[in-house]
Design a protein around this motif. Structure first.
Motif, mmCIF file in Angstrom:
data_model
loop_
_atom_site.group_PDB
_atom_site.id
_atom_site.type_symbol
_atom_site.label_atom_id
_atom_site.label_comp_id
_atom_site.label_asym_id
_atom_site.label_seq_id
_atom_site.Cartn_x
_atom_site.Cartn_y
_atom_site.Cartn_z
ATOM 1 N N ASP A 59 0.864 -1.176 0.000
ATOM 2 C CA ASP A 59 0.000 0.000 0.000
ATOM 3 C C ASP A 59 0.905 1.233 0.000
ATOM 4 O O ASP A 59 2.103 1.122 -0.278
ATOM 5 C CB ASP A 59 -1.000 -0.019 1.164
ATOM 6 C CG ASP A 59 -0.371 0.117 2.541
ATOM 7 O OD1 ASP A 59 0.806 0.521 2.645
ATOM 8 O OD2 ASP A 59 -1.065 -0.173 3.528
ATOM 9 N N LYS A 60 0.373 2.408 0.326
ATOM 10 C CA LYS A 60 1.160 3.645 0.267
ATOM 11 C C LYS A 60 2.337 3.657 1.239
ATOM 12 O O LYS A 60 3.350 4.287 0.981
ATOM 13 C CB LYS A 60 0.265 4.845 0.562
ATOM 14 C CG LYS A 60 -0.729 5.139 -0.509
ATOM 15 C CD LYS A 60 -1.570 6.343 -0.131
ATOM 16 C CE LYS A 60 -2.603 6.620 -1.198
ATOM 17 N NZ LYS A 60 -3.443 7.753 -0.866
ATOM 18 N N LYS A 99 -10.582 -4.133 5.686
ATOM 19 C CA LYS A 99 -9.947 -3.280 4.685
ATOM 20 C C LYS A 99 -8.446 -3.497 4.551
ATOM 21 O O LYS A 99 -7.801 -2.832 3.752
ATOM 22 C CB LYS A 99 -10.189 -1.808 5.027
ATOM 23 C CG LYS A 99 -11.628 -1.385 4.954
ATOM 24 C CD LYS A 99 -11.750 0.091 5.275
ATOM 25 C CE LYS A 99 -13.191 0.544 5.201
ATOM 26 N NZ LYS A 99 -13.309 1.976 5.510
ATOM 27 N N ALA A 100 -7.886 -4.409 5.341
ATOM 28 C CA ALA A 100 -6.432 -4.586 5.312
ATOM 29 C C ALA A 100 -6.050 -6.031 5.593
ATOM 30 O O ALA A 100 -6.801 -6.783 6.219
ATOM 31 C CB ALA A 100 -5.769 -3.662 6.333
ATOM 32 N N VAL A 117 -1.196 -4.168 5.746
ATOM 33 C CA VAL A 117 -1.209 -3.582 4.413
ATOM 34 C C VAL A 117 -2.659 -3.336 4.023
ATOM 35 O O VAL A 117 -3.474 -4.262 4.016
ATOM 36 C CB VAL A 117 -0.527 -4.507 3.381
ATOM 37 C CG1 VAL A 117 -0.550 -3.874 2.006
ATOM 38 C CG2 VAL A 117 0.888 -4.830 3.806
ATOM 39 N N GLU A 118 -2.957 -2.098 3.705
ATOM 40 C CA GLU A 118 -4.320 -1.727 3.315
ATOM 41 C C GLU A 118 -4.618 -2.256 1.916
ATOM 42 O O GLU A 118 -3.788 -2.149 1.012
ATOM 43 C CB GLU A 118 -4.459 -0.209 3.345
ATOM 44 C CG GLU A 118 -5.874 0.271 3.237
ATOM 45 C CD GLU A 118 -5.980 1.774 3.430
ATOM 46 O OE1 GLU A 118 -6.937 2.345 2.894
ATOM 47 O OE2 GLU A 118 -5.112 2.367 4.097
ATOM 48 N N ALA A 119 -5.810 -2.815 1.741
ATOM 49 C CA ALA A 119 -6.232 -3.359 0.449
ATOM 50 C C ALA A 119 -7.161 -2.359 -0.231
ATOM 51 O O ALA A 119 -8.269 -2.137 0.231
ATOM 52 C CB ALA A 119 -6.940 -4.694 0.635
ATOM 53 N N LYS A 120 -6.668 -1.730 -1.284
ATOM 54 C CA LYS A 120 -7.510 -0.817 -2.066
ATOM 55 C C LYS A 120 -7.439 -1.267 -3.509
ATOM 56 O O LYS A 120 -6.340 -1.309 -4.067
ATOM 57 C CB LYS A 120 -7.011 0.619 -1.944
ATOM 58 C CG LYS A 120 -7.424 1.273 -0.659
ATOM 59 C CD LYS A 120 -7.235 2.759 -0.740
ATOM 60 C CE LYS A 120 -7.738 3.420 0.519
ATOM 61 N NZ LYS A 120 -7.590 4.835 0.514
ATOM 62 N N ARG A 124 -9.237 -6.542 -3.411
ATOM 63 C CA ARG A 124 -7.860 -7.026 -3.531
ATOM 64 C C ARG A 124 -7.515 -7.961 -2.373
ATOM 65 O O ARG A 124 -6.741 -8.900 -2.529
ATOM 66 C CB ARG A 124 -6.889 -5.854 -3.567
ATOM 67 C CG ARG A 124 -5.451 -6.314 -3.727
ATOM 68 C CD ARG A 124 -4.526 -5.224 -4.133
ATOM 69 N NE ARG A 124 -4.878 -4.782 -5.476
ATOM 70 C CZ ARG A 124 -4.762 -3.533 -5.898
ATOM 71 N NH1 ARG A 124 -4.298 -2.608 -5.111
ATOM 72 N NH2 ARG A 124 -5.090 -3.215 -7.134
#
Length: 143
Positions: A59-60, A99-100, A117-120, A124
């Motif tokens: 993620d970011k 969400k992660a 780790v965020e899933a966007k 995902r």
């Protein structure tokens, strides 16, 4: 004539007796001698780490990598790597809000480390689970 100053505030001077070190401050600490040979999990520089499948979630700010050498976490620019021989187990799950991806490594000495780790987009996360399970099963088969 000497001028009197007020006593220093908290945090200055020697610690109160109940917090004093057990040893005199001049005694050198005793350490066990480190082994002179490299640990068995150290790889030669010429050995490639891409001998098998890998997993990557990014993620970011954070990342999780699982590959032939072990598991690596990166969190806000800091990274830590765990080689397979020093890993007792690897656990993963969705965050409570879904969400992660939360991945934890339990070290052989019992310490554990975690990376989120965020899933966007959120879908995902459902792609990551089967891939991560397959890669972990490749390197750490059950049974």
């Amino acid at each position: 004539m000497s001028q009197q100053y007020p006593p220093p505030g908290p945090g200055f001077g020697p610690p109160p007796p109940q917090y004093a070190p057990a040893q005199p401050p001049y005694a050198a600490p005793q350490y066990a001698q480190a082994p002179q040979q490299p640990p068995p999990y150290a790889q030669a520089p010429s050995q490639p780490a891409a001998d098998g499948p890998d997993f990557l979630a990014v993620d970011k700010r954070n990342a999780v990598v699982v590959d032939a050498s072990g598991v690596a976490f990166e969190s806000s620019g800091l990274s830590i790597e765990f080689r397979w021989p020093e890993i007792r187990s690897v656990h993963y799950q969705a965050s409570p809000n879904g969400k992660a991806l939360m991945v934890a490594v339990v070290h052989m000495d019992g310490r554990f480390f975690e990376c989120v780790v965020e899933a966007k987009p959120r879908s995902r996360l459902q792609e990551w689970f089967p891939r991560l399970a397959w890669v972990l099963g490749h390197y750490r088969p059950v049974g």
